[in-house]
Motif scaffolding. Structure first.
Motif, PDB file in Angstrom:
ATOM      1  N   TYR A 202      14.303 -17.860  31.272  1.00  0.00           N
ATOM      2  CA  TYR A 202      13.680 -17.150  30.146  1.00  0.00           C
ATOM      3  C   TYR A 202      12.447 -16.378  30.598  1.00  0.00           C
ATOM      4  O   TYR A 202      12.216 -15.240  30.186  1.00  0.00           O
ATOM      5  CB  TYR A 202      13.282 -18.146  29.043  1.00  0.00           C
ATOM      6  CG  TYR A 202      14.456 -18.655  28.249  1.00  0.00           C
ATOM      7  CD1 TYR A 202      15.041 -17.861  27.263  1.00  0.00           C
ATOM      8  CD2 TYR A 202      15.006 -19.903  28.505  1.00  0.00           C
ATOM      9  CE1 TYR A 202      16.137 -18.305  26.542  1.00  0.00           C
ATOM     10  CE2 TYR A 202      16.099 -20.370  27.787  1.00  0.00           C
ATOM     11  CZ  TYR A 202      16.659 -19.565  26.818  1.00  0.00           C
ATOM     12  OH  TYR A 202      17.749 -20.005  26.119  1.00  0.00           O
ATOM     13  N   GLN A 203      11.656 -17.015  31.455  1.00  0.00           N
ATOM     14  CA  GLN A 203      10.424 -16.362  31.945  1.00  0.00           C
ATOM     15  C   GLN A 203      10.779 -15.164  32.821  1.00  0.00           C
ATOM     16  O   GLN A 203      10.194 -14.087  32.701  1.00  0.00           O
ATOM     17  CB  GLN A 203       9.594 -17.383  32.736  1.00  0.00           C
ATOM     18  CG  GLN A 203       9.152 -18.572  31.889  1.00  0.00           C
ATOM     19  CD  GLN A 203       8.967 -19.854  32.690  1.00  0.00           C
ATOM     20  OE1 GLN A 203       9.164 -19.881  33.906  1.00  0.00           O
ATOM     21  NE2 GLN A 203       8.586 -20.919  32.013  1.00  0.00           N
ATOM     22  N   LYS A 206      11.953 -12.156  30.783  1.00  0.00           N
ATOM     23  CA  LYS A 206      10.867 -11.375  30.178  1.00  0.00           C
ATOM     24  C   LYS A 206      10.287 -10.381  31.172  1.00  0.00           C
ATOM     25  O   LYS A 206      10.078  -9.212  30.857  1.00  0.00           O
ATOM     26  CB  LYS A 206       9.761 -12.306  29.672  1.00  0.00           C
ATOM     27  CG  LYS A 206      10.117 -12.873  28.328  1.00  0.00           C
ATOM     28  CD  LYS A 206       8.933 -13.513  27.632  1.00  0.00           C
ATOM     29  CE  LYS A 206       9.432 -14.071  26.295  1.00  0.00           C
ATOM     30  NZ  LYS A 206       8.871 -15.365  25.957  1.00  0.00           N
ATOM     31  N   GLU A 212      14.900  -8.507  23.989  1.00  0.00           N
ATOM     32  CA  GLU A 212      14.447  -9.685  23.238  1.00  0.00           C
ATOM     33  C   GLU A 212      15.589 -10.412  22.530  1.00  0.00           C
ATOM     34  O   GLU A 212      15.584 -11.636  22.425  1.00  0.00           O
ATOM     35  CB  GLU A 212      13.404  -9.262  22.187  1.00  0.00           C
ATOM     36  CG  GLU A 212      12.054  -8.850  22.768  1.00  0.00           C
ATOM     37  CD  GLU A 212      11.233 -10.026  23.277  1.00  0.00           C
ATOM     38  OE1 GLU A 212      11.298 -11.087  22.632  1.00  0.00           O
ATOM     39  OE2 GLU A 212      10.564  -9.884  24.322  1.00  0.00           O
ATOM     40  N   ILE A 215      16.939 -12.988  24.619  1.00  0.00           N
ATOM     41  CA  ILE A 215      16.012 -14.065  24.982  1.00  0.00           C
ATOM     42  C   ILE A 215      15.814 -15.014  23.799  1.00  0.00           C
ATOM     43  O   ILE A 215      15.707 -16.217  23.976  1.00  0.00           O
ATOM     44  CB  ILE A 215      14.656 -13.461  25.446  1.00  0.00           C
ATOM     45  CG1 ILE A 215      14.867 -12.616  26.718  1.00  0.00           C
ATOM     46  CG2 ILE A 215      13.618 -14.547  25.689  1.00  0.00           C
ATOM     47  CD1 ILE A 215      13.651 -11.855  27.194  1.00  0.00           C
TER      48      ILE A 215
END
Lengths: 305, 308
Positions: A202-203, A206, A212, A215
């Motif tokens: 997830y990090q 980004k 988005e 995510i």
């Protein structure tokens, strides 16, 4: 007690990690004499991250995405996969796998007469009616595995047509927990994200600029409607990843991890899942007969030339 | 001014492809020569690649068989044997020996000896001769490493003269044992050349380097500062079975500061100049080495060994 936790991929370490992953794809692909990759794009975050890395490494002309929905796949998945295709401007192919999956399960796989004619099942007094009633989950699981292998089979066929390598999209969390299909989604030529936990994916996503909408949704294998990884596993990735970081990366024994304040049941559950799925991460066993046996004492790099 | 021009060749060798790797060496050597360097340093096992496993057996070179080596060729003539037939890779050493007429060359290879032992070795070629061979002493055999499975341990940390400066070669793990640099500097080394094949590993929050790189750079700084020496670290790049080598080759001066460095993870050649006047100055201001008491060290080590 020692306080240690899974490191966050932040804006500072991202640069190095990104460079390593890009060089990995570039150099390991180039070495095979091929310069292109193909990957299955599910609309989930893992395949999106792999895809973004592949495009950074090889350029959009050298990356092809295959979208392989089944009739029960959520339409959001296809939309999200298309968003990645559009953002990265890559070639894509949509191949619906409903027909072949349904043919197998309607006519062959789940057919009552198949079970009745099968002597093994007769011997064990197998009753398909009871079985299907008591365990809808069993059928779902079989169908999920079959779909994963169907997709693998298509990816490898496409990789032949496109003269490309198949890029893996399994993260470290699912590889360790065995939350994947052997010879299905776990199969690939090379995998840039297999040493990165789901929490870190997830990090990474980004920082890579993954949209988005990919995510911010609950992780799901999307093998059936409203499937949820975390519901099925019985714990969150966030918790499992912290535990696995201590068990695997730090090599602490389960009792040490428990002493650090983690729930005993969950630590054991995670630890057992890792052990029980070891077979999925290794090549099949070979009975040693000769003096020099493949993968036992015939030892070379995969990159052996 | 007491200056030495030298080059750090941060290359990505292909495992097992010696011809390909030799070509790369020759290319970098030419570039270094053009830049005016008198010495070029390649990483550990630069001619063969690192995770060789069973291929160690296929890529080994017995340098004593190299006929172009002026001193050795005399010995070979005396024995009356044609050693050249023993090994196919002699031409690799021979072509580098030719090049060493113009520039001192330090590169890594798999060495085999007359008893068919294999070593993770590094040679230093100069003026058409083999000036020195360092056989790696500390062979990591844990985690992803399995060197002891294939290689025999070297026996010493030799100090030899490169371009008028006493120098030593430490190969990767050798440097992690602080006793190696202790021995070398007390034998007179002022230039500590560390060639390595160090995999990038470990993510840390708020750190723009891999954990392994951070530990390396701290170590290099300590060696340079406390042993008042120039530390020249040449690490490889490239991937072998998904393992990426971190690069970041660099030079630490005797004040413990990093003077020059190459990028992490990419190939590159760094042409630099080191100033030995600066080393003299540091050794005068902070005479740690002068005050080193070898007798105490010897007595203590002897008692440790006796006690064991």
């Amino acid at each position: 007690m020692i306080s240690q936790h899974l490191p966050v991929i932040d804006s500072i370490n991202f640069k190095n990690i990104h460079k390593l992953l890009i060089n990995f794809i570039k150099e390991e692909v180039k070495r095979t004499g091929v310069n292109k990759i193909v990957l299955g794009l599910s609309g989930g975050i893992d395949s999106a991250v792999s895809c973004y890395l592949a495009v950074s490494a090889l350029g959009s002309d050298n990356v092809a995405a295959i979208l392989m929905p089944y009739k029960a796949s959520s339409s959001k998945s296809l939309e999200d996969a298309m968003l990645v295709v559009k953002n990265l401007n890559i070639n894509h192919y949509i191949i619906d796998i409903t027909a072949q999956i349904d043919v197998y399960f309607d006519k062959i796989g789940s057919n009552k007469s198949y079970y009745n004619n099968n002597s093994e099942y007769n011997k064990s007094n197998f009753n398909f009616e009871d079985k299907s009633k008591e365990s809808n989950y069993e059928l779902k699981l079989r169908m999920g595995n079959k779909m994963a292998r169907e997709r693998m089979s298509i990816l490898y066929d496409r990789s032949h047509i496109l003269n490309s390598l198949v890029l893996g999209t399994s993260n470290k969390s699912e590889l360790l927990l065995g939350y994947g299909t052997i010879y299905g989604d776990m199969a690939s030529a090379l995998n840039p994200i297999g040493d990165i936990y789901k929490t870190q994916i997830y990090q990474l996503a980004k920082h890579l600029g993954v949209p988005e909408s990919l995510i911010n949704k609950a992780p799901s294998a999307d093998l059936w409607q409203d499937q949820s990884d975390e519901k099925e596993l019985g714990f969150t990735y966030k918790l499992a990843d912290e535990i696995m970081f201590l068990l695997v990366d730090k090599m602490y024994k389960p009792e040490v991890v428990i002493s650090m304040g983690y729930d005993e049941d969950i630590v054991h559950k995670v630890y057992n899942k890792i052990k029980k799925s070891q077979f999925k991460r290794r090549q099949p066993l070979i009975a040693k007969v000769s003096q020099r046996t493949i993968n036992i004492d015939f030892r070379y790099l995969r990159d052996w030339i | 001014m007491d200056l030495i021009k030298l080059s750090l060749a941060q290359i990505a060798p292909e495992p097992g492809l010696l011809d390909y790797n030799l070509e790369k060496h020759l290319k970098y050597i030419d570039e270094a020569k053009q830049a005016g360097s008198k010495l070029i340093i390649f990483p550990e096992l630069s001619l063969t690649g690192y995770f060789l496993k069973d291929a160690v057996y296929d890529v080994a070179i017995n340098i004593k068989n190299s006929c172009k080596n002026k001193e050795n060729s005399k010995n070979i003539e005396n024995t009356g044997l044609n050693f050249k037939t023993f090994n196919n890779y002699n031409y690799i050493i021979d072509s580098l020996l030719d090049k060493s007429e113009e520039i001192v060359i330090i590169a890594g290879f798999v060495e085999s000896d007359e008893d068919y032992n294999f070593y993770n070795s590094t040679f230093c070629l100069s003026g058409g001769n083999i000036l020195h061979v360092h056989r790696k002493v500390y062979l990591p055999t844990y985690g992803m490493f399995e060197e002891m499975r294939y290689f025999k341990q070297g026996k010493e940390f030799g100090v030899f003269n490169i371009l008028g400066v006493n120098s030593t070669i430490l190969t990767c793990e050798d440097a992690w044992h602080l006793s190696s640099s202790y021995i070398a500097v007390n034998k007179g080394a002022k230039l500590i050349i560390i060639n390595s094949a160090s995999p990038a590993r470990g993510i840390e929050e708020g750190n723009d380097k891999f954990s392994s790189v951070k530990m390396w750079e701290e170590l290099l700084s300590v060696i340079a500062f406390y042993y008042k020496s120039y530390v020249i670290y040449v690490n490889r790049v490239g991937f072998e079975d998904g393992i990426g080598f971190s690069g970041g080759s660099c030079v630490f001066s005797p004040d413990g500061k990093k003077d020059y460095s190459l990028e992490y993870l990419d190939e590159g050649l760094l042409n630099i100049e080191i100033n030995l006047d600066f080393l003299k100055n540091e050794r005068f201001k902070t005479p740690i080495l002068r005050d080193e008491n070898l007798d105490i060290t010897l007595k203590e080590i002897k008692s440790i060994i006796d006690y064991r």
